[in-house]
Design a protein around this motif. Structure first.
Motif, PDB file in Angstrom:
ATOM      1  N   LEU A 181     -37.555  31.775  18.442  1.00  0.00           N
ATOM      2  CA  LEU A 181     -36.671  32.891  18.106  1.00  0.00           C
ATOM      3  C   LEU A 181     -36.887  33.351  16.670  1.00  0.00           C
ATOM      4  N   MET A 182     -37.108  32.408  15.756  1.00  0.00           N
ATOM      5  CA  MET A 182     -37.365  32.764  14.363  1.00  0.00           C
ATOM      6  C   MET A 182     -38.640  33.590  14.243  1.00  0.00           C
ATOM      7  N   TRP A 183     -39.645  33.261  15.050  1.00  0.00           N
ATOM      8  CA  TRP A 183     -40.888  34.044  15.014  1.00  0.00           C
ATOM      9  C   TRP A 183     -40.648  35.464  15.522  1.00  0.00           C
ATOM     10  N   THR A 184     -39.845  35.617  16.576  1.00  0.00           N
ATOM     11  CA  THR A 184     -39.598  36.950  17.128  1.00  0.00           C
ATOM     12  C   THR A 184     -38.820  37.841  16.165  1.00  0.00           C
ATOM     13  N   PHE A 185     -38.128  37.245  15.177  1.00  0.00           N
ATOM     14  CA  PHE A 185     -37.403  38.047  14.194  1.00  0.00           C
ATOM     15  C   PHE A 185     -38.366  38.852  13.314  1.00  0.00           C
ATOM     16  N   GLY A 186     -39.597  38.363  13.168  1.00  0.00           N
ATOM     17  CA  GLY A 186     -40.566  39.020  12.297  1.00  0.00           C
ATOM     18  C   GLY A 186     -40.342  38.659  10.841  1.00  0.00           C
ATOM     19  N   SER A 187     -41.410  38.644  10.075  1.00  0.00           N
ATOM     20  CA  SER A 187     -41.316  38.312   8.660  1.00  0.00           C
ATOM     21  C   SER A 187     -42.513  38.879   7.907  1.00  0.00           C
ATOM     22  N   LEU A 188     -42.244  39.419   6.730  1.00  0.00           N
ATOM     23  CA  LEU A 188     -43.313  39.938   5.874  1.00  0.00           C
ATOM     24  C   LEU A 188     -43.673  38.938   4.779  1.00  0.00           C
ATOM     25  N   GLY A 189     -42.900  37.881   4.661  1.00  0.00           N
ATOM     26  CA  GLY A 189     -43.147  36.882   3.630  1.00  0.00           C
ATOM     27  C   GLY A 189     -43.900  35.693   4.183  1.00  0.00           C
ATOM     28  N   GLY A 190     -44.334  34.850   3.283  1.00  0.00           N
ATOM     29  CA  GLY A 190     -44.976  33.613   3.698  1.00  0.00           C
ATOM     30  C   GLY A 190     -46.479  33.673   3.805  1.00  0.00           C
ATOM     31  N   LEU A 191     -47.098  34.845   3.667  1.00  0.00           N
ATOM     32  CA  LEU A 191     -48.548  34.940   3.751  1.00  0.00           C
ATOM     33  C   LEU A 191     -49.168  34.610   2.398  1.00  0.00           C
ATOM     34  N   ASP A 192     -50.219  33.807   2.415  1.00  0.00           N
ATOM     35  CA  ASP A 192     -50.963  33.571   1.180  1.00  0.00           C
ATOM     36  C   ASP A 192     -52.144  34.532   1.130  1.00  0.00           C
ATOM     37  N   TYR A 193     -52.928  34.461   0.072  1.00  0.00           N
ATOM     38  CA  TYR A 193     -54.002  35.434  -0.107  1.00  0.00           C
ATOM     39  C   TYR A 193     -55.136  35.235   0.895  1.00  0.00           C
ATOM     40  N   ASN A 194     -55.341  34.030   1.385  1.00  0.00           N
ATOM     41  CA  ASN A 194     -56.362  33.817   2.415  1.00  0.00           C
ATOM     42  C   ASN A 194     -55.975  34.503   3.721  1.00  0.00           C
ATOM     43  N   LEU A 310     -32.447  39.267   5.729  1.00  0.00           N
ATOM     44  CA  LEU A 310     -32.278  39.642   7.125  1.00  0.00           C
ATOM     45  C   LEU A 310     -33.616  39.669   7.850  1.00  0.00           C
ATOM     46  N   PRO A 311     -33.621  39.467   9.175  1.00  0.00           N
ATOM     47  CA  PRO A 311     -34.871  39.602   9.944  1.00  0.00           C
ATOM     48  C   PRO A 311     -35.397  41.034   9.847  1.00  0.00           C
ATOM     49  N   ILE A 312     -36.666  41.178   9.522  1.00  0.00           N
ATOM     50  CA  ILE A 312     -37.241  42.517   9.342  1.00  0.00           C
ATOM     51  C   ILE A 312     -37.205  43.316  10.643  1.00  0.00           C
ATOM     52  N   ASN A 313     -37.320  42.629  11.780  1.00  0.00           N
ATOM     53  CA  ASN A 313     -37.276  43.307  13.076  1.00  0.00           C
ATOM     54  C   ASN A 313     -35.928  43.972  13.318  1.00  0.00           C
ATOM     55  N   ALA A 314     -34.850  43.310  12.881  1.00  0.00           N
ATOM     56  CA  ALA A 314     -33.516  43.876  13.051  1.00  0.00           C
ATOM     57  C   ALA A 314     -33.330  45.095  12.157  1.00  0.00           C
ATOM     58  N   VAL A 315     -33.845  45.038  10.936  1.00  0.00           N
ATOM     59  CA  VAL A 315     -33.694  46.147   9.991  1.00  0.00           C
ATOM     60  C   VAL A 315     -34.476  47.367  10.463  1.00  0.00           C
ATOM     61  N   THR A 316     -35.725  47.174  10.916  1.00  0.00           N
ATOM     62  CA  THR A 316     -36.516  48.317  11.384  1.00  0.00           C
ATOM     63  C   THR A 316     -35.868  48.967  12.603  1.00  0.00           C
ATOM     64  N   SER A 317     -35.254  48.165  13.460  1.00  0.00           N
ATOM     65  CA  SER A 317     -34.574  48.728  14.629  1.00  0.00           C
ATOM     66  C   SER A 317     -33.309  49.486  14.232  1.00  0.00           C
ATOM     67  N   LEU A 318     -32.555  48.943  13.266  1.00  0.00           N
ATOM     68  CA  LEU A 318     -31.338  49.611  12.796  1.00  0.00           C
ATOM     69  C   LEU A 318     -31.655  50.956  12.160  1.00  0.00           C
ATOM     70  N   ILE A 319     -32.781  51.041  11.467  1.00  0.00           N
ATOM     71  CA  ILE A 319     -33.173  52.301  10.824  1.00  0.00           C
ATOM     72  C   ILE A 319     -33.932  53.200  11.807  1.00  0.00           C
ATOM     73  N   GLY A 320     -34.810  52.598  12.610  1.00  0.00           N
ATOM     74  CA  GLY A 320     -35.658  53.377  13.500  1.00  0.00           C
ATOM     75  C   GLY A 320     -34.898  54.098  14.596  1.00  0.00           C
ATOM     76  N   SER A 321     -33.904  53.439  15.166  1.00  0.00           N
ATOM     77  CA  SER A 321     -33.147  54.064  16.259  1.00  0.00           C
ATOM     78  C   SER A 321     -32.451  55.360  15.826  1.00  0.00           C
ATOM     79  N   PRO A 322     -31.678  55.369  14.707  1.00  0.00           N
ATOM     80  CA  PRO A 322     -31.073  56.631  14.271  1.00  0.00           C
ATOM     81  C   PRO A 322     -32.097  57.708  13.918  1.00  0.00           C
ATOM     82  N   VAL A 323     -33.259  57.279  13.379  1.00  0.00           N
ATOM     83  CA  VAL A 323     -34.294  58.255  13.028  1.00  0.00           C
ATOM     84  C   VAL A 323     -34.808  58.954  14.279  1.00  0.00           C
TER      85      VAL A 323
END
Length: 338
Positions: A181-194, A310-323
Motif C-alpha cells: 500500500l505504501m508503494w501504491t501511494f507513490g513517492s518522489l523522494g528516496g532516489l539516489d543519483y545512481n 502526504l502521498p503524492i498520488n493523493a495530492v495529484t488526484s486532489l488537484i487533477g480531478s478539479p482541473v
C-alpha cells in the motif's frame, strides 16, 4: 498572450518552484546558504549540504522528470486513440508494474524485508511487470489495425493484473499489505543519483521518440486514413508511440510508483494554454507544464510548516480531478481537440 511570452512565464514559474523545493522542508535552511552550497562561495554546514544535495535536489529532479514523462506519455495516448480520457496507463503499464511489485512484496515471503523494501528491488520488480505488459501490447499492436480494439485489450490487461493483485493481497499478511500500500501511494523522494541516472536515460529515450514523431502525430489528428494517404506507416508509428509511452510511464512507475492524473489532465491544460493542436508546441509544452504541476504537487504534499508528508498520488488526484472538471466546463467538449 504571444507564444514566446508564454514560454518565458513557464520557465520563470519552473525556476521559482524548483528553488522553493530547495527552500522548504522540515529543516529551515536560509536561501543565502542554499546559494552558497551551489556556488561554493562560503563554507556551509555539512548537515545542510547533505539535506540540499542528497535529499531535496534529487527529489526536485525526480519531480521534473516524472511530470514531463507522464504528461508527454498522456499526450501520446490521447492522440493515438483520439480519446480525451486516455492516459499514460491506459495500456495496462501501471497495472503490470503493480503486479511486479505485488509479486515481490506479497508473494516474496522467502525474501528478507530489507531486500523487499530497497529502492532497486521495487524498481526492478515494477519495471519487469511493466515491460511484460508492454511486450504483450506491442505484440498485439502488430497483429491488429483497430486502435479501439487495442484500447479495450489494454483495459482488460489492467483488470486481469488487478484481479491477480487482489488475490495476492487476500493471502498476504498485514505487514506485506501495508508495504504494498505504501508503494501504491507513490513517492518522489528516496532516489539516489545512481537511480536518477537510470531514470534520466529512460525518460530521455522516451522523449526523443516523441519528438521524432511530431509530424506523424499531427497527421493522426486528422484520422488514420488521412495519415496513411500521406505515406505515413501507421502500424510502425503506432508501435513507436506505444514504446515511447512504455519507456516514459514505465520508468516513472518503476522508481516513483503509480502517479495519477498528471498524464490525463496536463495535456488538456497544455492545449488550452497554448491554444494549438500542433505537437511541435504541445510536446515541449507538456514537459514544462507537467514538471511545474509535479513540483507544485510535491510542495503541497510536504505540508510546509509540518513534519508530515502526504502521498503524492493523493495530492495529484486532489488537484487533477478539479482541473479536469474545470476544463470540461470551460471547453464544453474536450473531444473537439481531436
Amino acid at each position: 498572450m504571444k507564444q514566446p511570452f508564454k514560454w518565458t512565464i513557464l520557465a520563470i514559474i519552473l525556476i521559482i518552484l524548483a528553488f522553493s523545493g530547495l527552500l522548504l522542508g522540515s529543516v529551515h535552511i536560509p536561501a543565502a546558504e542554499i546559494l552558497s552550497i551551489f556556488l561554493n562561495s562560503e563554507p556551509v554546514s555539512g548537515a545542510h549540504s547533505h539535506i540540499i544535495l542528497d535529499l531535496r535536489l534529487p527529489r526536485i529532479i525526480t519531480a521534473i522528470l516524472a511530470g514531463a514523462a507522464l504528461s508527454v506519455s498522456g499526450m501520446l495516448m490521447q492522440t493515438l486513440f483520439r480519446n480525451p480520457l486516455a492516459g499514460p496507463f491506459v495500456l495496462g503499464i501501471s497495472s503490470g508494474a503493480s503486479l511486479g511489485v505485488a509479486f515481490l512484496i506479497l508473494a516474496g515471503s522467502g525474501l528478507s524485508i530489507a531486500f523487499i523494501i530497497s529502492g532497486w528491488a521495487q524498481a526492478i520488480a515494477a519495471a519487469s511487470g511493466a515491460v511484460a505488459v508492454l511486450l504483450l501490447t506491442l505484440t498485439i499492436a502488430m497483429r491488429i489495425r483497430d486502435v479501439m480494439s487495442l484500447l479495450i485489450i489494454g483495459l482488460m490487461f489492467g483488470s486481469l493484473t488487478g484481479a491477480i493483485v487482489s488475490l495476492l493481497q487476500f493471502f498476504s499478511t498485514g505487514e506485506e499489505i501495508q508495504l504494498f500500500l505504501m508503494w501504491t501511494f507513490g513517492s518522489l523522494g528516496g532516489l539516489d543519483y545512481n537511480e536518477l541516472k537510470v531514470l534520466v536515460i529512460f525518460v530521455v529515450a522516451g522523449l526523443s521518440l516523441a519528438f521524432i514523431m511530431i509530424k506523424p502525430l499531427n497527421a493522426f489528428l486528422l484520422g488514420e486514413r488521412y495519415a496513411e494517404s500521406m505515406g505515413i506507416p501507421i502500424a510502425r508509428i503506432r508501435i513507436i508511440v506505444i514504446l515511447s509511452t512504455g519507456l516514459l510511464a514505465g520508468a516513472v512507475t518503476a522508481f516513483c510508483g503509480p502517479i495519477a492524473f498528471i498524464g490525463l489532465a496536463i495535456p488538456h491544460f497544455t492545449r488550452l494554454f497554448f491554444k494549438t493542436s500542433s505537437h511541435q508546441i504541445l510536446i515541449p509544452g507538456c514537459m514544462f507544464i507537467g514538471s511545474i504541476a509535479m513540483l507544485l504537487c510535491d510542495l503541497l504534499a510536504q505540508l510546509p510548516g509540518s513534519q508530515y508528508v502526504l502521498p503524492i498520488n493523493a495530492v495529484t488526484s486532489l488537484i487533477g480531478s478539479p482541473v479536469v472538471i474545470w476544463l470540461v466546463l470551460k471547453r464544453g467538449n474536450l473531444s473537439k481537440a481531436f
